[in-house]
Design an enzyme around this catalytic site. Structure first.
Site, PDB file in Angstrom:
ATOM      1  N   TYR A  72       0.825  -1.211   0.000  1.00  0.00           N
ATOM      2  CA  TYR A  72       0.000   0.000   0.000  1.00  0.00           C
ATOM      3  C   TYR A  72       0.855   1.256   0.000  1.00  0.00           C
ATOM      4  CZ  TYR A  72      -3.725   3.268   0.735  1.00  0.00           C
ATOM      5  OH  TYR A  72      -4.587   4.306   0.556  1.00  0.00           O
ATOM      6  N   PHE A 124      -6.517  22.305 -24.343  1.00  0.00           N
ATOM      7  CA  PHE A 124      -6.905  20.903 -24.427  1.00  0.00           C
ATOM      8  C   PHE A 124      -8.116  20.720 -23.509  1.00  0.00           C
ATOM      9  CE2 PHE A 124      -7.098  16.417 -23.464  1.00  0.00           C
ATOM     10  CZ  PHE A 124      -7.221  15.947 -24.767  1.00  0.00           C
ATOM     11  N   THR A 125      -9.028  19.826 -23.904  1.00  0.00           N
ATOM     12  CA  THR A 125     -10.333  19.726 -23.236  1.00  0.00           C
ATOM     13  C   THR A 125     -10.228  19.572 -21.710  1.00  0.00           C
ATOM     14  OG1 THR A 125     -10.319  17.370 -23.764  1.00  0.00           O
ATOM     15  CG2 THR A 125     -11.548  18.801 -25.243  1.00  0.00           C
ATOM     16  N   ASP A 216       2.625  20.749 -20.403  1.00  0.00           N
ATOM     17  CA  ASP A 216       1.843  19.541 -20.600  1.00  0.00           C
ATOM     18  C   ASP A 216       2.765  18.618 -21.386  1.00  0.00           C
ATOM     19  OD1 ASP A 216       0.309  17.454 -21.486  1.00  0.00           O
ATOM     20  OD2 ASP A 216      -1.488  18.667 -21.790  1.00  0.00           O
ATOM     21  N   LYS A 259       0.268   8.096 -23.056  1.00  0.00           N
ATOM     22  CA  LYS A 259       0.775   8.371 -24.409  1.00  0.00           C
ATOM     23  C   LYS A 259       2.257   8.020 -24.482  1.00  0.00           C
ATOM     24  CE  LYS A 259      -3.071  11.017 -24.186  1.00  0.00           C
ATOM     25  NZ  LYS A 259      -3.892  11.061 -22.966  1.00  0.00           N
ATOM     26  N   ARG A 383     -12.710  16.391 -33.483  1.00  0.00           N
ATOM     27  CA  ARG A 383     -11.999  17.420 -32.732  1.00  0.00           C
ATOM     28  C   ARG A 383     -12.382  18.755 -33.357  1.00  0.00           C
ATOM     29  NH1 ARG A 383      -9.751  15.602 -27.861  1.00  0.00           N
ATOM     30  NH2 ARG A 383     -11.995  15.650 -27.789  1.00  0.00           N
ATOM     31  N   PHE A 450     -18.480  15.938 -25.725  1.00  0.00           N
ATOM     32  CA  PHE A 450     -18.119  15.033 -26.831  1.00  0.00           C
ATOM     33  C   PHE A 450     -18.118  13.566 -26.423  1.00  0.00           C
ATOM     34  CE2 PHE A 450     -13.993  14.573 -24.959  1.00  0.00           C
ATOM     35  CZ  PHE A 450     -13.802  15.784 -24.323  1.00  0.00           C
TER      36      PHE A 450
HETATM   37  C1  P71 Z   1      -6.495  11.973 -26.454  1.00  0.00           C
HETATM   38  C2  P71 Z   1      -6.501  12.115 -24.985  1.00  0.00           C
HETATM   39  C3  P71 Z   1      -7.518  11.369 -24.183  1.00  0.00           C
HETATM   40  C4  P71 Z   1      -8.785  12.121 -24.293  1.00  0.00           C
HETATM   41  C5  P71 Z   1      -9.048  13.130 -23.399  1.00  0.00           C
HETATM   42  C6  P71 Z   1     -10.189  13.894 -23.544  1.00  0.00           C
HETATM   43  C7  P71 Z   1     -11.033  13.651 -24.607  1.00  0.00           C
HETATM   44  C8  P71 Z   1     -10.782  12.624 -25.475  1.00  0.00           C
HETATM   45  C9  P71 Z   1      -9.654  11.870 -25.319  1.00  0.00           C
HETATM   46  C10 P71 Z   1      -5.466  13.339 -23.238  1.00  0.00           C
HETATM   47  C11 P71 Z   1      -4.644  14.435 -22.874  1.00  0.00           C
HETATM   48  C12 P71 Z   1      -3.888  15.152 -23.867  1.00  0.00           C
HETATM   49  C13 P71 Z   1      -3.167  16.261 -23.502  1.00  0.00           C
HETATM   50  C14 P71 Z   1      -2.396  17.038 -24.494  1.00  0.00           C
HETATM   51  C15 P71 Z   1      -3.860  15.992 -21.246  1.00  0.00           C
HETATM   52  C16 P71 Z   1      -4.602  14.870 -21.543  1.00  0.00           C
HETATM   53  C17 P71 Z   1      -5.360  14.181 -20.449  1.00  0.00           C
HETATM   54  N1  P71 Z   1      -5.670  13.001 -24.484  1.00  0.00           N
HETATM   55  N2  P71 Z   1      -3.168  16.654 -22.213  1.00  0.00           N
HETATM   56  O1  P71 Z   1      -5.809  12.762 -27.100  1.00  0.00           O
HETATM   57  O2  P71 Z   1      -3.868  14.762 -25.144  1.00  0.00           O
HETATM   58  O3  P71 Z   1      -4.728  13.017 -20.111  1.00  0.00           O
HETATM   59  O4  P71 Z   1      -6.412  11.250 -20.692  1.00  0.00           O
HETATM   60  O5  P71 Z   1      -4.469  10.766 -19.202  1.00  0.00           O
HETATM   61  O6  P71 Z   1      -6.325  12.165 -18.396  1.00  0.00           O
HETATM   62  O7  P71 Z   1      -7.150  11.060 -26.958  1.00  0.00           O
HETATM   63  P1  P71 Z   1      -5.534  11.736 -19.581  1.00  0.00           P
END
Ligand code: P71
Length: 459
Positions: A72, A124-125, A216, A259, A383, A450
């Site tokens: 843990y 970013f969203t 980021d 990623k 997007r 979305f």
């Molecule tokens: C991508 C994602 C995942 C995603 C997130 C929101 C809507 C659809 C798909 C995530 C990112 C990203 C950047 C630049 C932070 C996050 C969040 N991307 N910054 O592209 O691309 O990270 O998903 O691990 O929480 O499909 P997280």
């Protein structure tokens, strides 16, 4: 003829794909409300929804999973990950989180006050969501070229426009800007990189006003490879050296490990400031877990540490960028409108140009993503206006200049043959694009719409 180098890996384990008929796919997409997020993965042939959490792990990573120490607190895998992150990125402190948005939540909460401004090189969203819910106004300071999908003469379209940053500082005052958020690469601009010169200049300007720079870091290895290939003076540097230098121009970062860390889940927050680190640790126990796991299992942390080391190997990252470029070039050669130059993790179709007969408020990118699935079983992601959401004050739709469909390439998962199928299918669809119908909402959730919204065709 130039030799195409094949994948720099061989396949040890395979996952069989399902192929539905076009009629079956038509039913599936209708049931999913024309939202590719709502499709079942078993109904998909080639999944280009995202590169997030979809990487294939290596044999070394799988072996590392067996070394998971699921204590843990104080797991040995945490110490390995902590060391790897600090060595590769050069930041002083690391806080693990369940994924990138967990780190964004903590960073925004500890740094932002109501009424602050957070400038960033495009939104970013999830990142903007956490900034706004903590009371900040997001201000886009990316260079203008980033909003011009057909401009292909700009090697670093993700760059911050320093004049825009200066104007904001003059207008609102440095004390209203807790940090500048610099994404490397810029997802919503098409996976476009930021140059080292720009990172250096942003940091210099920020330091002059005692404003922090928070990266980021989600696709930082891809950014580093672009710097190596495109920026003068970096050809002979290793990816590792470039990543390290990039982060020397900042005070911390959020990271989605899903990623560039080559794992299926996980993330972290890095900081140089001891006081902020201490605040972050207070919050991580509330939202994520102990500061020695932050929502990840021991085996996840081990796989992430190994993945990070693999990700900075040049043959891996060069092949990845080349694969994405290959798909993009095939589409460009056929006259399909895409964002240029081709970015790091995805090819982005310019849905406005692809479906010039559909008004932006009738969701051309959403309609195109649905049509691609129906036509070929390839899943992609909108997007555009749906992702951009509504203005939190006026309630009007944000109308982004870029209305895109993203064909995102998972890491080490598909071969050039899969990409040829994708290219052939999109080219076919482009030639019969007048058959694609516009859409209207039948269900619209309030936040991050979305993910779960539903649509119907307007005939
Ligand atoms: C991508 C994602 C995942 C995603 C997130 C929101 C809507 C659809 C798909 C995530 C990112 C990203 C950047 C630049 C932070 C996050 C969040 N991307 N910054 O592209 O691309 O990270 O998903 O691990 O929480 O499909 P997280």
């Amino acid at each position: 003829m130039k030799r195409v180098m094949p994948e720099p890996y061989k396949i040890k384990s395979v996952e069989m794909l399902n192929i539905l008929t076009e009629e079956e796919r038509e039913v599936a997409i209708k049931e999913a409300g024309y939202n590719t997020f709502l499709l079942n993965s078993e109904d998909i042939y080639i999944d280009l929804l995202t590169d997030s959490g979809t990487s294939a792990m290596s044999d070394e990573q799988w072996a590392g999973m067996m070394r998971g120490d699921e204590a843990y607190a104080g797991s040995k895998n945490f110490f390995r990950l902590d060391k790897t992150v600090r060595e590769l990125f050069g930041f002083k402190y690391m806080v693990p989180t369940h994924q990138g948005r967990g780190a964004e939540n903590i960073l925004s909460t500890i740094c932002i006050k109501e009424g602050d401004y957070v400038p960033g090189n495009m939104y970013f969203t999830t990142t903007r969501f956490h900034q706004e819910i903590n009371g900040a106004n997001f201000v886009d300071i990316i260079c203008d070229e980033a909003h011009q999908p057909s401009r292909d003469d700009v090697p670093f379209k993700g760059n911050v426009d320093l004049d825009k940053l200066q104007v904001l500082i003059d207008e609102v005052g440095a004390d209203k800007i807790p940090y500048i958020c610099v994404a490397v690469t810029v997802n919503m601009a098409g996976g476009q990189p930021v140059s080292m010169a720009n990172l250096r200049a942003v940091y210099e300007l920020a330091q002059k006003y005692e404003i922090k720079v928070m990266f980021d870091a989600t696709r930082c290895v891809e950014n580093a490879c672009f710097i190596k290939d495109r920026e003068e003076g970096y050809k002979n540097k290793t990816i590792k050296e470039i990543v390290f230098e990039m982060f020397s121009y900042g005070d911390g970062c959020t990271m989605s490990g899903k990623k560039d860390c080559l794992t299926n889940v996980g993330g972290f927050l890095c900081l140089n400031d001891e006081e902020l680190f201490s605040k972050a640790k207070e919050l991580v126990v509330v939202y994520e877990g102990m500061p020695s796991y932050g929502g990840m299992s021991g085996r996840d942390m081990e796989a992430m540490a190994i993945g990070m080391e693999e990700s900075v190997q040049y043959p891996y990252i060069k092949h990845r960028l080349t694969q994405v470029e290959y798909l993009g070039q095939r589409l460009i050669d056929a006259g399909v409108p895409v964002v240029k130059p081709i970015g790091g993790h995805a090819v982005y179709l310019d849905a406005r140009a692809f479906l010039s007969n559909i008004d932006q408020e009738q969701f051309p990118a959403q309609a195109l993503a649905a049509a691609i699935y129906k036509d070929s079983g390839v899943r992609t992601m909108e997007r555009g206006i749906v992702s951009a959401g509504r203005d939190k004050v006026t309630g009007e739709n944000h109308k982004p200049k870029l209305e895109l469909v993203r064909l995102t390439i998972p890491r080490r998962v598909y071969t050039y043959a899969h990409l040829d199928y994708v290219a052939d299918s999109i080219i076919d669809l482009y030639n019969k694009r007048e058959t694609i119908k516009p859409l209207e909402f039948v269900y619209e959730p309030k936040q991050l719409r979305f993910f779960t919204s539903k649509f119907q065709e307007i005939s």
